[in-house]
Structure formats: structure tokens, C-alpha cells
Design an enzyme around this catalytic site. Structure first.
Site, PDB file in Angstrom:
ATOM      1  N   CYS A  55      -1.369  -4.949  -9.036  1.00  0.00           N
ATOM      2  CA  CYS A  55      -2.559  -4.200  -9.442  1.00  0.00           C
ATOM      3  C   CYS A  55      -2.452  -3.702 -10.881  1.00  0.00           C
ATOM      4  O   CYS A  55      -3.429  -3.709 -11.634  1.00  0.00           O
ATOM      5  CB  CYS A  55      -2.790  -3.024  -8.500  1.00  0.00           C
ATOM      6  SG  CYS A  55      -3.026  -3.507  -6.772  1.00  0.00           S
ATOM      7  N   THR A  56      -1.265  -3.282 -11.280  1.00  0.00           N
ATOM      8  CA  THR A  56      -1.076  -2.812 -12.651  1.00  0.00           C
ATOM      9  C   THR A  56      -1.319  -3.938 -13.647  1.00  0.00           C
ATOM     10  O   THR A  56      -1.967  -3.736 -14.684  1.00  0.00           O
ATOM     11  CB  THR A  56       0.343  -2.238 -12.822  1.00  0.00           C
ATOM     12  OG1 THR A  56       0.504  -1.140 -11.920  1.00  0.00           O
ATOM     13  CG2 THR A  56       0.581  -1.761 -14.244  1.00  0.00           C
TER      14      THR A  56
END
EC number: 1.11.1.27
Length: 241
Positions: A55-56
Site C-alpha cells: 500500500c505504501t
């Protein structure tokens, strides 16, 4: 996505986000690069969890490409099950401590103090359930399903133009989303289709419901037809109008 089909009006909703309480339709229609609300497109994309590796990288890439989406009159908005506080801690520079959050640090961008798009907090999973965003195979520590990696492209008419659903373990390609937007915007205005692996500037295809005479009139740059064993003349190409 159950109950949500291409061409449907995308459901409006209110939710808390990193920029405060928002209404989706109002947010998408407020403003865009051209200041013509009727031309604004939107992308709503979900991710499983803040402070997680894939997600980052995804939100970092989306942030880096935000100017490209803006040039196409596209407004972006993200969503996950985390709180607004977690979203801000993960994505915003805190001036008091000069603490650069993880997403900004991943991008190595010293000029940016916050994500250029909001993140919705869906703590109660209400939107995730309503929009079919949950991944049954990926669960949190309490055994509850996490949001999958959904992408919804919403047109200026607030109708769903495209949806893609990735499992939580597979990161998306945001360059591909730009390509998709280019195709959607072109084909919404011109009577053409884009072939496999098409990129802006490549030849496009004449749609099948145009006669040869209509095609010749609409595309003065010329139409070429590929010969096929069947003898059918349906592979018709023209320079991108």
C-alpha cells in the site's frame, strides 16, 4: 462488483477523510484543472491497510503521478478501513516535529508536505461492503476481511466507466490507469476503439457499426484495413484523431 455495473450512476455517499467530511459527488464535481465541472473525471481506489508495504508503494506512486492525472482532469481519492488519524500519520508531514510520513519518505520528495488527494476512513466497513471492496482471503488480527485493491473510474456524468479488482497481495500499475483514462476519454469523444497495448499516439480502430463511407468521412487521415483469412474487413485502423 456486485450490484454495480458499467454505466450505472456511482453511489454518492458522505464520509470522513483526511480533508474533512466529504460528499463523493460534490468532491468530484467541485473543481478540476479546467475549472469546468462537467469535464471532471474521478478515480476512487481502495487499499487494504495503512502502514503496510504494498500500500505504501501504491499510494507513493499515485502521489508521484498526480500531476498526470490532473492534466487529464481526473480527481483521485483513496479509501481504506483505517482511521483519519492513521491516514494522516501515514501520509502527511507534521510541521511541529518536521516528521515526514512514510509515504512521502518512500517518494524521497522534500517538496511535498501531504498527499495530493484525500483518503477516506471507512472504519465500519460500510462503504467496503456497499461497493464490493472486501477481500475474503485477507483478514486483520481480529479475523475481519480487509479491503481489496479496487479501482473505480467515474465519468463526468458520475457514471461508472471502468472497474478493476485486485487481491490485496497484488499491487496495481498506475501507469496502466493513466493509459486506461486516455482510452476512455478518447473513445468517449470519438467513434473509435483502442486495440491491445495501445498507447496515446498509436493508431486506433474504427468501431464496427460505422460503414466504410462513414469512416472515410469521419477520418480524413485515412482508414486502412487488414486482410484476414475469413475475408471479413473488420480490422480497420486510422491515425488517432
Amino acid at each position: 462488483m456486485p450490484g454495480l455495473l458499467l454505466g450505472d450512476v456511482f453511489p454518492d455517499f458522505e464520509a470522513d477523510s483526511t480533508v474533512g467530511r466529504i460528499s463523493l459527488h460534490a468532491f468530484l464535481g467541485n473543481s478540476c484543472r479546467t475549472l469546468i465541472p462537467q469535464r471532471c473525471w474521478g478515480i476512487l481506489f481502495s487499499h487494504p491497510r495503512d502502514y503496510t508495504p504494498v500500500c505504501t508503494t501504491e499510494l507513493g506512486r499515485a502521489a508521484k503521478l498526480s500531476a498526470e492525472f490532473s492534466k487529464r482532469d481526473v480527481k483521485m481519492i483513496a479509501l481504506s478501513l483505517d482511521s483519519v488519524e492513521d491516514h494522516l500519520g501515514w501520509s502527511k508531514l507534521f510541521q511541529a516535529t518536521n516528521h515526514k510520513a512514510d509515504i512521502l519518505a518512500y517518494n524521497n520528495d522534500s517538496s511535498c508536505n501531504a498527499l495530493p488527494f484525500p483518503i477516506i476512513a471507512d472504519n465500519k466497513r460500510e462503504l467496503a461492503v456497499k461497493l464490493g471492496m472486501l477481500d475474503p482471503d485477507e483478514r486483520d488480527k481480529d479475523g475481519m476481511p480487509l479491503t481489496a485493491r479496487c479501482v473505480f473510474v467515474i465519468g463526468p456524468d458520475k457514471r461508472l466507466k471502468l472497474s478493476i479488482l485486485y487481491p490485496a497481495t497484488t499491487g496495481r500499475n498506475f501507469d496502466e490507469l493513466l493509459r486506461v483514462i486516455d482510452s476512455l476519454q478518447l473513445t468517449a469523444q470519438k467513434r473509435v476503439a483502442t486495440p491491445v497495448d495501445w498507447k496515446p499516439g498509436d493508431n486506433v480502430m474504427v468501431v464496427p457499426n460505422l460503414s466504410d463511407d462513414e469512416a472515410a468521412s469521419l477520418f480524413p487521415s485515412g482508414v486502412t484495413t487488414k486482410d484476414l483469412p475469413s475475408g471479413k474487413k473488420y480490422l480497420r485502423y486510422t491515425p488517432q484523431p
